[in-house]
Each structure stands twice: as structure tokens, then as C-alpha cells.
Design an enzyme around this catalytic site. Structure first.
Site, mmCIF file in Angstrom:
data_model
loop_
_atom_site.group_PDB
_atom_site.id
_atom_site.type_symbol
_atom_site.label_atom_id
_atom_site.label_comp_id
_atom_site.label_asym_id
_atom_site.label_seq_id
_atom_site.Cartn_x
_atom_site.Cartn_y
_atom_site.Cartn_z
ATOM 1 N N HIS A 172 4.221 -8.249 -5.013
ATOM 2 C CA HIS A 172 2.858 -8.401 -4.338
ATOM 3 C C HIS A 172 2.444 -9.766 -4.983
ATOM 4 O O HIS A 172 1.651 -10.164 -5.684
ATOM 5 C CB HIS A 172 2.072 -7.552 -4.917
ATOM 6 C CG HIS A 172 2.237 -6.202 -4.597
ATOM 7 N ND1 HIS A 172 1.391 -5.483 -3.343
ATOM 8 C CD2 HIS A 172 2.829 -4.949 -4.884
ATOM 9 C CE1 HIS A 172 1.677 -4.498 -3.263
ATOM 10 N NE2 HIS A 172 2.559 -4.037 -3.856
ATOM 11 N N ILE A 221 5.032 -2.663 -7.752
ATOM 12 C CA ILE A 221 4.238 -1.606 -7.762
ATOM 13 C C ILE A 221 5.110 -0.547 -7.091
ATOM 14 O O ILE A 221 4.903 -0.514 -5.589
ATOM 15 C CB ILE A 221 2.630 -1.792 -7.415
ATOM 16 C CG1 ILE A 221 2.275 -2.967 -8.115
ATOM 17 C CG2 ILE A 221 2.000 -0.495 -7.493
ATOM 18 C CD1 ILE A 221 0.783 -3.256 -7.921
ATOM 19 N N ARG A 222 5.588 0.560 -7.403
ATOM 20 C CA ARG A 222 6.358 1.434 -6.650
ATOM 21 C C ARG A 222 7.283 0.584 -5.729
ATOM 22 O O ARG A 222 7.087 1.268 -4.684
ATOM 23 C CB ARG A 222 5.392 2.633 -6.425
ATOM 24 C CG ARG A 222 4.796 3.281 -7.249
ATOM 25 C CD ARG A 222 3.968 4.389 -6.747
ATOM 26 N NE ARG A 222 3.236 4.814 -8.206
ATOM 27 C CZ ARG A 222 3.246 5.912 -8.855
ATOM 28 N NH1 ARG A 222 3.913 6.975 -8.206
ATOM 29 N NH2 ARG A 222 2.474 6.231 -9.642
ATOM 30 N N CYS A 262 6.094 -5.232 0.109
ATOM 31 C CA CYS A 262 6.204 -3.965 -0.376
ATOM 32 C C CYS A 262 6.319 -3.110 0.581
ATOM 33 O O CYS A 262 7.149 -2.779 1.351
ATOM 34 C CB CYS A 262 5.077 -3.776 -1.680
ATOM 35 S SG CYS A 262 5.575 -2.449 -2.783
ATOM 36 N N GLY A 293 0.952 -1.055 0.117
ATOM 37 C CA GLY A 293 -0.141 -0.003 -0.011
ATOM 38 C C GLY A 293 1.011 1.315 0.058
ATOM 39 O O GLY A 293 1.797 1.472 -0.840
ATOM 40 N N SER A 348 3.475 2.845 2.636
ATOM 41 C CA SER A 348 4.201 2.758 3.750
ATOM 42 C C SER A 348 3.968 4.078 4.746
ATOM 43 O O SER A 348 3.847 3.905 6.139
ATOM 44 C CB SER A 348 5.671 2.487 3.738
ATOM 45 O OG SER A 348 6.253 3.640 3.191
ATOM 46 N N GLU A 399 0.069 -11.606 -3.527
ATOM 47 C CA GLU A 399 -1.235 -11.781 -3.184
ATOM 48 C C GLU A 399 -1.862 -11.158 -4.494
ATOM 49 O O GLU A 399 -3.206 -11.397 -4.457
ATOM 50 C CB GLU A 399 -1.707 -10.864 -2.043
ATOM 51 C CG GLU A 399 -1.876 -9.357 -2.185
ATOM 52 C CD GLU A 399 -0.568 -8.592 -2.218
ATOM 53 O OE1 GLU A 399 0.697 -9.262 -2.302
ATOM 54 O OE2 GLU A 399 -0.350 -7.355 -2.358
HETATM 55 N N1 GLN Z 1 6.052 2.971 -2.573
HETATM 56 C C1 GLN Z 1 5.116 2.386 -1.766
HETATM 57 C C2 GLN Z 1 5.807 3.089 -0.386
HETATM 58 O O1 GLN Z 1 6.739 3.564 -0.116
HETATM 59 C C3 GLN Z 1 5.186 0.880 -1.627
HETATM 60 C C4 GLN Z 1 4.129 0.644 -2.688
HETATM 61 C C5 GLN Z 1 3.604 -0.779 -2.592
HETATM 62 O O2 GLN Z 1 3.311 -1.139 -1.356
HETATM 63 N N2 GLN Z 1 2.932 -1.278 -3.760
HETATM 64 O O3 GLN Z 1 5.168 2.828 0.676
#
Ligand code: GLN
Length: 196
Positions: free
Chosen positions: A171, A135-136, A78, A46, A48, A173
Site C-alpha cells: 500500500h 495488509i493481508r 493489493c 480493500g 477484492s 498510499e
Molecule cells: N486480502 C484482501 C483481498 O483479498 C486484500 C487486502 C488489501 O487490499 N489490503 O482482497
């Protein structure tokens, strides 16, 4: 065996569905009291900073550390991996990790141009590659003694394990492939914690 998924922000529903498909009892954890009697806790992906702020507001930091001390395994995906880390490179000022796992994690490590991608990963112990959805994502910049590297992508560590702590920067999940969840349930939850 009951596994909690921290359900404050991010991709917690998908973790619950994957665990349930594997037959594990699950709890969507919204209050620290719900940590009692859990065998494991997943801190989902998500944002952080958002998850950390909510953890602080609801008073999760010390109860998670205490329950881990009492035997609760942890898996961070993540953003969750960022929150488990000992050190966060490029942390937002004031962002505090749980500092349970001896890893150094770089937040948003891949930059803007390739901030989201998928890649096949050779994951420790798996016969077939695991599709990593990034994802990022952060990456794991370095690991301490006692931390086992489970997967790398382009020479960068993307999954690691320290006894009953697991961190993945992607991820699992979101793929419909339950193999990392099974690995968590079978190998990480209840793992003996050897003091180096
Ligand atoms: N870039 C998000 C962060 O710094 C992490 C992204 C993710 O959990 N998919 O929290």
C-alpha cells in the site's frame, strides 16, 4: 492529465491525497461514465471480493476493459492487484478478475500468522528503499512474458509492470512517500503498449 481512483470500497482517499500532493488532477470514480477521458485509473486496496461485487453491480467490468483498450493506464494496489490479474489463486468462488495483466496472484498469500507487516523494498529505479506496508496481502506468483518485475520481498514478487499496467501487493498510499505514485504518473501512464 486526469487520474481516476475507483472509489467503491477501500483505501481510495489516501490515493487521491497522494496524487493531489503531486499536482495531478484526480477523480473519485463511482460510476462508469466517469472513466471517460481518464489517463489512468487506480484500483485501490480493500477487499477484492467486495470491490469486485460492487464493480459488477455498477457495471464497471467492460467499461474499464474498453477504456484500457483506448489507452487508460491502470494501477492495482493489493486488492486492486488481485482485480487486474489474469489468474487468481485461492479466489472466492465466483470472484472474477478483470484479467488485463498477465500475472498470477495468490490471494491472502501470507496466511494468518503474518498477515500484516512492513518491509523495506528495493524498488526498480529508486535509490533509497521504499517502505512496503502489507495488509493481508496477496503475492504475485508468476508473471508472463512482457511483465517486468519491479520489487521482490523474500524471493516473492510484490510489484510488477506490463507496459501501462502496474500491480503492487503493498500500500504505497499509506506511507506518505509519493515515489510509487510518481513512478505511475511518469512512467506507466501513457506508456507505449508493445504487442509481443
Ligand atoms: N486480502 C484482501 C483481498 O483479498 C486484500 C487486502 C488489501 O487490499 N489490503 O482482497
Amino acid at each position: 492529465m486526469r487520474i481516476g481512483v475507483l472509489a467503491l470500497q477501500g483505501a481510495f482517499r489516501e490515493h487521491i491525497m497522494t496524487l493531489e500532493a503531486l499536482g495531478a488532477g484526480t477523480v473519485a470514480v463511482r460510476k462508469p461514465e466517469q472513466l471517460d477521458d481518464l489517463s489512468g485509473l487506480i484500483v485501490p486496496g480493500g477487499e477484492s471480493t467486495a470491490i469486485g461485487k460492487l464493480m459488477d453491480a455498477y457495471g464497471f467490468y467492460d467499461p474499464i476493459r474498453q477504456q484500457h483498450g483506448a489507452g487508460m493506464a491502470l494501477w492495482g494496489t493489493c486488492a486492486g492487484a488481485i482485480l487486474l490479474a489474469r489468474t487468481v489463486v485461492d479466489a472466492v468462488p465466483g470472484q472474477e478478475p478483470l484479467a488485463l495483466m498477465d500475472i498470477e496472484v495468490r490471494r491472502n498469500a501470507y496466511g494468518r500468522q503474518i498477515d500484516s507487516f512492513e518491509a523495506d523494498l528495493a524498488f526498480h529505479g529508486m535509490d533509497e528503499p521504499f517502505r512496503g506496508v502489507f495488509i493481508r496481502a496477496p503475492w504475485i506468483e508468476s508473471v508472463g512474458e512482457g511483465v517486468e518485475i519491479l520489487a521482490e520481498h523474500d524471493g516473492v514478487i510484490v510489484a510488477a509492470r506490463q507496459y501501462d499496467l502496474l500491480a503492487t501487493t503493498f500500500h504505497p498510499e499509506l506511507t506518505g512517500d509519493p515515489r510509487v505514485h510518481r513512478y505511475f504518473l511518469d512512467e506507466v501512464v501513457g506508456a507505449e503498449r508493445r504487442i509481443p
